[in-house]
Design an enzyme around this catalytic site. Sequence first.
Site: not given
Length: 321
Positions: A19, A45, A228, A259-260
């Site tokens: 990232d 990722g 979610t 979310g991950d």
Amino acid sequence: MKPNRPMKKLLVVGSYNVDLISMTDRLPAPGETVLGSSFFTCPGGKGANQAVAAAKMGQDTTFLAKVGADSFGAEAVQFLKKQHINANLVQQEQGCKTGTAQIIVNSQGENIIVVSPGANNLFSSNDIVSNEAVISEVDAILVQFEIPKETIETAIQLAKKHNKTVIVNPAPVLDMDKSALRGIDYLTPNEHELKLLSKCASLASIQEIKEAGMKVIREYSVKNLIVTLGSKGVLYQNEEKSVLYPSFKVNAIDTSGAGDCFNGAFSYFLLQGLSMDDVVFYASAAAALSVTRLGTSSSYPDLEEVMTFASEHQIEESRLL
């Protein structure tokens, strides 16, 4: 909460990216240049993020992925090992770059992301088939959609063949064969992904979200759906019921990777054998904590932090819809 013994095993199949994160007051419009306040890099990722989130909870986690034979790829393996993730199945592809994600975050914590897949695009079905023995030995498999769809379908197929719990996070949404998802245990889209999967024109109300969720359950023949919804909470659905769980109220600094974080923590608490009420509650607490910090996987809390946060924060009761 102390984990059950013996610890169940989780296999995460997915992407690894580096990232590249820029902070700015506001997101640029098309063609516009804005000045950023800071820049930093961190491992990311969706696959790696979810593996880290699970491992942070104390989950026995193996990660199956592909990176480049470059400095980012070498750093990936070392990073994963430091997170207590089994990285023996992370393959370094010669002549290929490790995937990257360019992330811009504004002062409200909103973000835009551009992913360059790199080695993730070379993660093939053969890589899954050659590791069928690993799939046969774990208790659950968690996959996302940042790798080729044929690879995803093969992973799900082999997991179902060996009667493993299958958790699928359809992010980003791909044009998957519906039969590939038939009978999976848990599908975990966010609101945007639910809209794409259901092809519903509007999800303006909870009722419309509920109807879209039931449409996805029936069209894709999945056993359980977990949507979610950010500040609106989490919707859990199956053929028998729909339950809306409220969110934790926090001051969001950076929503990247939330979310991950939820998916990784969800997998851990699910494998602990908790009720769905508790699984969603604690996974939501983990995600809520993550958005109060900068970065993706670097923002994820450990189990002790989640349990402390959950004990100190009250939320509204869940409700049947």
